[in-house]
Write a protein that holds these residues in place. Structure first.
Motif, PDB file in Angstrom:
ATOM      1  N   THR A  74      -4.183  10.262   3.402  1.00 40.33           N
ATOM      2  CA  THR A  74      -3.562   9.541   2.072  1.00 40.33           C
ATOM      3  C   THR A  74      -3.905   8.359   2.265  1.00 40.33           C
ATOM      4  O   THR A  74      -4.500   7.056   1.611  1.00 40.33           O
ATOM      5  CB  THR A  74      -1.871   9.745   1.187  1.00 40.33           C
ATOM      6  N   PHE A  75      -3.039   8.145   2.880  1.00 39.56           N
ATOM      7  CA  PHE A  75      -3.253   5.930   3.695  1.00 39.56           C
ATOM      8  C   PHE A  75      -4.692   6.079   4.260  1.00 39.56           C
ATOM      9  O   PHE A  75      -4.907   4.533   3.585  1.00 39.56           O
ATOM     10  CB  PHE A  75      -2.787   6.228   5.243  1.00 39.56           C
ATOM     11  N   HIS A  76      -5.426   6.259   4.564  1.00 38.79           N
ATOM     12  CA  HIS A  76      -7.042   6.045   5.248  1.00 38.79           C
ATOM     13  C   HIS A  76      -7.637   5.279   3.993  1.00 38.79           C
ATOM     14  O   HIS A  76      -8.590   5.221   3.605  1.00 38.79           O
ATOM     15  CB  HIS A  76      -7.336   6.859   6.525  1.00 38.79           C
ATOM     16  N   LYS A  78       2.454   2.199  -3.338  1.00 34.63           N
ATOM     17  CA  LYS A  78       1.035   2.492  -4.340  1.00 34.63           C
ATOM     18  C   LYS A  78       0.614   3.914  -3.785  1.00 34.63           C
ATOM     19  O   LYS A  78       0.443   5.253  -4.995  1.00 34.63           O
ATOM     20  CB  LYS A  78      -0.040   1.854  -4.465  1.00 34.63           C
ATOM     21  N   MET A  79       0.522   4.422  -2.834  1.00 30.00           N
ATOM     22  CA  MET A  79      -0.052   5.748  -2.305  1.00 30.00           C
ATOM     23  C   MET A  79       1.122   7.053  -2.512  1.00 30.00           C
ATOM     24  O   MET A  79       2.587   6.890  -2.371  1.00 30.00           O
ATOM     25  CB  MET A  79      -0.269   5.995  -0.784  1.00 30.00           C
ATOM     26  N   PRO A  80       0.762   8.254  -3.059  1.00 24.64           N
ATOM     27  CA  PRO A  80       1.751   9.622  -2.780  1.00 24.64           C
ATOM     28  C   PRO A  80       1.815   9.789  -2.523  1.00 24.64           C
ATOM     29  O   PRO A  80       1.211   9.537  -0.728  1.00 24.64           O
ATOM     30  CB  PRO A  80       0.567  10.498  -3.568  1.00 24.64           C
ATOM     31  N   LEU A 116       0.404  -1.117   0.028  1.00 19.98           N
ATOM     32  CA  LEU A 116      -0.296   0.318   0.122  1.00 19.98           C
ATOM     33  C   LEU A 116       1.210   1.124   0.048  1.00 19.98           C
ATOM     34  O   LEU A 116       0.512   1.755  -0.443  1.00 19.98           O
ATOM     35  CB  LEU A 116      -1.000  -0.407   1.609  1.00 19.98           C
ATOM     36  N   LEU A 122       0.875  11.881   6.688  1.00 22.56           N
ATOM     37  CA  LEU A 122       0.073  10.397   5.978  1.00 22.56           C
ATOM     38  C   LEU A 122      -1.299   9.704   5.858  1.00 22.56           C
ATOM     39  O   LEU A 122      -1.596   9.037   5.316  1.00 22.56           O
ATOM     40  CB  LEU A 122       1.616   9.524   5.408  1.00 22.56           C
ATOM     41  N   TYR A 177      -6.689   5.475   0.535  1.00 19.21           N
ATOM     42  CA  TYR A 177      -6.078   4.379   0.331  1.00 19.21           C
ATOM     43  C   TYR A 177      -6.616   2.811   0.416  1.00 19.21           C
ATOM     44  O   TYR A 177      -6.730   1.710   0.298  1.00 19.21           O
ATOM     45  CB  TYR A 177      -4.966   4.080   0.019  1.00 19.21           C
ATOM     46  N   LYS A 178      -6.911   3.343   1.610  1.00 19.83           N
ATOM     47  CA  LYS A 178      -7.040   1.720   2.317  1.00 19.83           C
ATOM     48  C   LYS A 178      -8.269   2.372   3.870  1.00 19.83           C
ATOM     49  O   LYS A 178      -8.749   2.683   4.815  1.00 19.83           O
ATOM     50  CB  LYS A 178      -5.999   1.394   4.237  1.00 19.83           C
ATOM     51  N   ARG A 179      -8.756   1.968   2.689  1.00 23.87           N
ATOM     52  CA  ARG A 179     -10.403   1.537   3.255  1.00 23.87           C
ATOM     53  C   ARG A 179     -11.279   0.802   4.044  1.00 23.87           C
ATOM     54  O   ARG A 179     -12.646   0.954   4.164  1.00 23.87           O
ATOM     55  CB  ARG A 179     -11.472   2.083   2.161  1.00 23.87           C
TER      56      ARG A 179
END
Length: 449
Positions: free
Chosen positions: A307-309, A161-163, A158, A304, A311-313
């Motif tokens: 953005t992290f959350h 992949k995330m910015p 993850l 972070l 992507y991790k839904r």
């Protein structure tokens, strides 16, 4: 209770280790009670539990016998092979009884809450427990910055992949490094570059140059008990990495996957030296308890989190496993098991180092002085045909792993070595295994074809 657990654990280790082989009759209840210095009822209970786990079976008026192992291989045959390849924890030290107790207590405590989808950040009570647990390793963070995942690998994927806030895209990895992550990065087409790391460490001037000009999003590193090198960065190296991250706005993903296996005093992670929140700290629980647990934790910088959350839904870690882990940590079982497995692995590393000193007299192989963790690299002469050596060792039932797989496909400056893991090598096998590896390396160096 403790005496019963000790007896059961010892019996399981002897069965797993081949001291009691398939079909062998175990000592009678009275004889076993005398051997262990305990009551007959304790032995009866231990045998009943072994039967419940399908490790032994009983024959009326005869006694208890070891169940034949699957695949048609006997315990004696299994005991002949020397496994220096597997990185998984030794099944002989899995905390079956303790964790079973924690699972039962977790179900009683949380009941219906465990069978929902759960929070994508992880079980709230576990995250609060991890605040104090991580603080013991100088990782100070509020529960809001702690995320529980189904192991470290999904977290690494993850993050790739995330910015990131610095706007960069290239991931810098040590060479060699975690092979499965390297294959993932290559398969996904993620921009990646390598920097050499050897048993002697890493070139900090080269690292700074890459941080300055390389467009680095984050630097993925295993500062402690590196896989496959087994070595650790010095405190000065960890401080320098933390300083460079702040100076050049490069993030560090610190994979401290074996943090609990060491006995080194005062080993603070890179996270502890970085004051600008440029470090993502990762910790695995599967390497200490058992692989099937599939639980890890990440401490994320504030910058972070959003953005992290995004992507991790959704939750990807079992609620029941998380609740059991919380109980396991809070009641002191984790700390006790950590000391047990750490001391066992340290003894195996010592045995391997002693065997290397005895049989590597001419220094044919370069073997660093690794004292903790599970990995030790055996660096080979350039004249050794690596594939042929591995085949010759396998023919003798000695299994090792080539260092080639731990490099990026296009990385050319590779060292030639075997990664030796002691996690499943029984102490009585280590001497013979090391002697055979050195002898076969000597033979292969003389006739590499």
């Amino acid at each position: 209770m403790k005496r019963y657990e000790d007896v059961l654990s010892d019996m399981e280790q002897k069965i797993d280790g081949g001291q009691f082989v398939s079909g062998q009759k175990l000592p009678s209840v009275r004889k076993a009670a005398k051997l262990y210095g305990c009551s007959v009822s304790t032995i009866t209970r231990a045998y009943a539990e072994l039967a419940k786990r399908h490790a032994v079976y009983s024959i009326a008026q005869s006694g208890y016998y070891v169940v034949e192992k699957p695949g048609g291989r006997t315990g004696a045959a299994e005991s002949e092979s020397i496994d220096f390849a597997s990185a998984s924890p030794d099944p002989g030290v899995f905390p079956y009884l303790d964790f079973q107790h924690c699972l039962n207590k977790a179900v009683d405590t949380y009941k219906h809450d465990l069978f929902t989808c759960g929070d994508s950040k992880g079980l709230q009570t576990l995250r609060h427990t991890l605040v104090s647990h991580l603080a013991a390793d100088q990782v100070f963070a509020k529960a809001e910055r702690i995320v529980v995942t189904s192991g470290i690998s999904p977290m690494l994927e993850l993050l790739a992949k995330m910015p990131f806030p610095n706007g960069n895209s290239v991931i810098l990895v040590e060479q060699p490094s975690y092979d499965l992550y390297l294959r993932f990065l290559e398969a996904e087409g993620v921009p990646v570059c390598g920097i050499a790391r050897t048993a002697a460490g890493i070139d900090m001037r080269e690292l700074e140059e890459k941080f300055r000009r390389g467009g680095i999003k984050f630097f993925y590193t295993m500062p402690r008990y590196h896989n496959p090198l087994g070595t650790s960065y010095s405190a000065e190296e960890r401080k320098t990495i933390a300083r460079l991250a702040s100076k050049y706005d490069v993030y560090v993903v610190e994979d401290d996957y074996m943090a609990d296996l060491g006995e080194e005093p005062g080993f603070d992670p890179i996270y502890a030296y970085n004051g600008t929140s440029h470090v993502v700290y990762l910790k695995s629980f599967s390497k200490i308890i058992f692989p099937g647990l599939r639980l890890g934790a990440a401490v994320l910088p504030e910058k972070l989190l959003g953005t992290f959350h995004a992507y991790k839904r959704y939750a990807d870690a079992s609620q029941l496993s998380q609740a059991a882990l919380e109980v396991y940590i809070k009641n002191g079982m984790y700390e006790r098991h950590k000391r047990k497995i750490g001391s066992q692995y340290a003894a195996r590393i010592r045995a391997l180092n002693e065997a290397a000193r005895r049989h590597n007299g001419a220094n044919l192989l370069e073997i660093p002085d690794v004292r903790f963790g599970v990995f030790v690299p055996f660096k080979l002469p350039q004249t050794v045909n690596l594939e042929r050596l591995i085949e010759r060792l396998a023919a003798k039932d000695i299994f090792v792993v080539s260092g080639k797989r731990f490099y990026l496909t296009n990385y050319l400056e590779r060292e030639k070595f075997l990664r030796i893991s002691i996690s499943r090598a029984r102490p009585e096998q280590i001497e013979e295994g090391v002697r055979e590896i050195i002898e076969e390396a000597r033979q292969t160096a003389r006739s590499p074809q």
